[in-house]
Write an enzyme that holds these catalytic residues in place. Structure first.
Site, short mmCIF file in Angstrom:
data_model
loop_
_atom_site.label_atom_id
_atom_site.label_comp_id
_atom_site.label_asym_id
_atom_site.label_seq_id
_atom_site.Cartn_x
_atom_site.Cartn_y
_atom_site.Cartn_z
N LEU A 165 14.15 -28.77 -83.90
CA LEU A 165 15.53 -28.86 -84.38
C LEU A 165 16.23 -30.05 -83.74
O LEU A 165 15.99 -30.38 -82.57
CB LEU A 165 16.30 -27.58 -84.04
CG LEU A 165 15.69 -26.27 -84.53
CD1 LEU A 165 16.67 -25.14 -84.37
CD2 LEU A 165 15.23 -26.39 -85.97
N GLY A 219 10.83 -26.09 -83.24
CA GLY A 219 10.98 -26.04 -84.69
C GLY A 219 9.86 -26.77 -85.44
O GLY A 219 9.56 -26.43 -86.58
N ASN A 269 8.48 -23.69 -77.25
CA ASN A 269 8.87 -23.92 -75.85
C ASN A 269 10.33 -23.56 -75.58
O ASN A 269 10.92 -24.00 -74.60
CB ASN A 269 8.62 -25.39 -75.48
CG ASN A 269 9.37 -26.36 -76.38
OD1 ASN A 269 9.54 -26.09 -77.56
ND2 ASN A 269 9.83 -27.47 -75.84
N GLU A 270 10.92 -22.74 -76.46
CA GLU A 270 12.36 -22.47 -76.37
C GLU A 270 12.80 -21.96 -75.00
O GLU A 270 13.82 -22.40 -74.47
CB GLU A 270 12.79 -21.47 -77.46
CG GLU A 270 12.96 -22.08 -78.83
CD GLU A 270 11.66 -22.36 -79.55
OE1 GLU A 270 10.58 -21.99 -79.04
OE2 GLU A 270 11.70 -22.97 -80.64
C1 LIG Z 1 19.46 -18.54 -79.18
C2 LIG Z 1 19.80 -19.61 -80.07
C3 LIG Z 1 18.91 -19.73 -81.23
C4 LIG Z 1 18.50 -21.08 -81.35
C5 LIG Z 1 17.10 -21.12 -81.67
C6 LIG Z 1 16.71 -22.47 -81.58
C7 LIG Z 1 15.28 -22.63 -81.59
C8 LIG Z 1 15.09 -24.02 -81.22
C9 LIG Z 1 14.23 -24.73 -81.75
C10 LIG Z 1 14.14 -26.16 -81.47
O1 LIG Z 1 13.41 -26.80 -82.17
S1 LIG Z 1 15.05 -26.91 -80.21
C11 LIG Z 1 14.40 -28.55 -80.04
C12 LIG Z 1 13.23 -28.50 -79.15
N1 LIG Z 1 12.59 -29.77 -79.11
C13 LIG Z 1 12.04 -30.24 -78.02
O2 LIG Z 1 12.03 -29.64 -76.99
C14 LIG Z 1 11.39 -31.59 -78.14
C15 LIG Z 1 12.09 -32.57 -77.27
N2 LIG Z 1 11.49 -33.88 -77.44
C16 LIG Z 1 10.33 -34.25 -76.85
O3 LIG Z 1 9.65 -33.51 -76.18
C17 LIG Z 1 9.92 -35.68 -77.06
O4 LIG Z 1 11.03 -36.40 -77.51
C18 LIG Z 1 8.76 -35.84 -78.06
C19 LIG Z 1 9.02 -35.14 -79.38
C20 LIG Z 1 7.46 -35.34 -77.46
C21 LIG Z 1 8.60 -37.37 -78.36
O5 LIG Z 1 8.41 -38.06 -77.16
P1 LIG Z 1 8.47 -39.65 -77.16
O6 LIG Z 1 8.22 -40.08 -75.77
O7 LIG Z 1 7.60 -40.20 -78.22
O8 LIG Z 1 9.95 -40.00 -77.63
P2 LIG Z 1 11.31 -39.81 -76.81
O9 LIG Z 1 11.61 -41.12 -76.13
O10 LIG Z 1 11.28 -38.59 -75.97
O11 LIG Z 1 12.34 -39.56 -77.99
C22 LIG Z 1 12.68 -40.59 -78.88
C23 LIG Z 1 14.11 -40.38 -79.33
O12 LIG Z 1 14.18 -39.13 -80.03
C24 LIG Z 1 15.17 -38.31 -79.46
N3 LIG Z 1 14.79 -36.87 -79.62
C25 LIG Z 1 13.69 -36.29 -79.16
N4 LIG Z 1 13.67 -34.99 -79.52
C26 LIG Z 1 14.82 -34.76 -80.21
C27 LIG Z 1 15.38 -33.61 -80.84
N5 LIG Z 1 14.76 -32.42 -80.84
N6 LIG Z 1 16.55 -33.74 -81.43
C28 LIG Z 1 17.20 -34.93 -81.46
N7 LIG Z 1 16.72 -36.06 -80.89
C29 LIG Z 1 15.54 -35.97 -80.27
C30 LIG Z 1 15.22 -38.74 -78.00
O13 LIG Z 1 16.41 -38.35 -77.42
C31 LIG Z 1 15.05 -40.22 -78.13
O14 LIG Z 1 16.30 -40.75 -78.53
P3 LIG Z 1 16.81 -42.13 -77.93
O15 LIG Z 1 16.89 -41.96 -76.45
O16 LIG Z 1 15.78 -43.16 -78.33
O17 LIG Z 1 18.14 -42.34 -78.58
#
Ligand SMILES: CCCCCCC/C=C/C(=O)SCCNC(=O)CCNC(=O)[C@H](O)C(C)(C)COP(=O)(O)OP(=O)(O)OC[C@H]1O[C@@H](n2cnc3c(N)ncnc32)[C@H](O)[C@@H]1OP(=O)(O)O
Length: 264
Positions: free
Chosen positions: A87, A132, A154-155
């Site tokens: 997400l 997600g 990994n939530e």
């Molecule tokens: C009780 C409440 C109910 C809610 C339920 C919610 C269930 C939640 C589900 C979810 O999906 S929450 C999101 C979880 N996601 C993560 O934990 C992933 C986090 N990201 C990463 O681990 C890494 O970014 C990656 C995907 C492995 C990629 O790594 P890489 O080294 O290739 O790139 P980065 O430099 O880390 O990222 C590039 C760029 O993208 C931005 N970004 C990364 N993930 C997200 C995201 N999920 N949402 C928005 N943006 C994201 C990151 O910040 C970087 O941005 P910039 O710094 O370049 O601007």
């Protein structure tokens, strides 16, 4: 502006069943006219994080494929090392109520659409697939994952409680015991570890290999009546969808917001 988000941003109208190709901004859909296999490609750099617009396009793409005579659909990513980062965190930080409402509805609708397709589905996971991203792949019937990436729900590691349908999708794929261990610890599996517990069905060397293995999966159904197949799938998955629809997502969302806010 608020009303804009309730309008489906893509409209794909095609007469033919085959020779179909559509590329909206965030999702590309193509159907191979020889094999009848559709490929749905997420293309939202940098990490295919699931925002409202991407979810709406994904949902629309899988729904539209339901009206075409396809052999199956593959979900994959245009990015080199990411399937989907899950997400979009920005959707969850101080959202406007209408946007939050639309976002959570679109997430649940997309999950239900992919989980319930009448045609077979495979996720060709060609990169990292946390949270997600993992959920999207779990909604498919089969997962092929390229080596040396990570996948999982990994939530809890993020201080979030995975909603019912995240948990149910995991339990629909791996054992209750392994789901419990994975979800409570927020475990991200490497490709080979995911394969060992059955979270992914096959591993692949690269995206091409993953797509080839995904295509092969569909041939299992060559001699199977598609209606019998779909009704059987519904029998197996229907109850999960029914309970999922009843989940109080807004209540959950408030919990999440509070949780996120306390971490900032
Ligand atoms: C009780 C409440 C109910 C809610 C339920 C919610 C269930 C939640 C589900 C979810 O999906 S929450 C999101 C979880 N996601 C993560 O934990 C992933 C986090 N990201 C990463 O681990 C890494 O970014 C990656 C995907 C492995 C990629 O790594 P890489 O080294 O290739 O790139 P980065 O430099 O880390 O990222 C590039 C760029 O993208 C931005 N970004 C990364 N993930 C997200 C995201 N999920 N949402 C928005 N943006 C994201 C990151 O910040 C970087 O941005 P910039 O710094 O370049 O601007």
């Amino acid at each position: 502006m608020a009303s804009k988000i309730f309008v489906r941003p893509i409209s794909i109208a095609f007469n033919a069943f085959r020779n179909y190709s559509s590329s909206s901004k965030l999702v590309d859909v193509s159907i191979n006219d020889k094999t009848g296999i559709a490929t749905v490609t997420m293309q939202r750099p940098p990490v295919n994080s699931l925002n409202y617009e991407l979810l709406i396009e994904l949902n629309g793409a899988f729904q539209d494929l339901g009206s075409k005579k396809i052999k199956g659909a593959i979900l994959t990513s245009s990015l080199k090392t990411i399937f989907s980062a899950g997400l979009d965190i920005l959707e969850m930080y101080k959202p406007k109520p209408e946007r939050a409402n639309a976002f959570w509805t679109s997430l649940q609708d997309t999950w239900i659409t992919i989980f319930n397709t009448p045609y077979p589905t495979v996720a060709a996971i060609n990169g990292h697939s946390p949270a997600g991203g993992c959920l999207l792949s779990l909604a498919c019937e089969y997962r092929v994952m390229v080596n040396n990436y990570t996948i999982g729900l990994n939530e809890t590691k993020l201080g979030i409680v995975a909603p019912f349908w995240f948990v149910a999708s995991m339990k629909n794929t791996i054992s209750n015991r392994e789901s419990e261990l994975a979800l409570t610890s927020g475990r991200l599996y490497k490709t080979d570890e995911a394969f060992k517990v059955g979270l992914v069905d096959e591993t692949a060397e690269n995206k091409e290999d993953a797509l080839a293995k995904a295509e092969k999966f569909f041939s299992r159904f060559d001699a199977v009546n598609p209606i019998a197949r779909f009704l059987t799938k519904q029998e197996l998955r229907g109850k999960i969808v029914k309970v999922g629809r009843k989940t109080f997502i807004y209540k959950i969302f408030r919990k999440f917001q509070i949780c996120m806010m306390t971490r900032i």
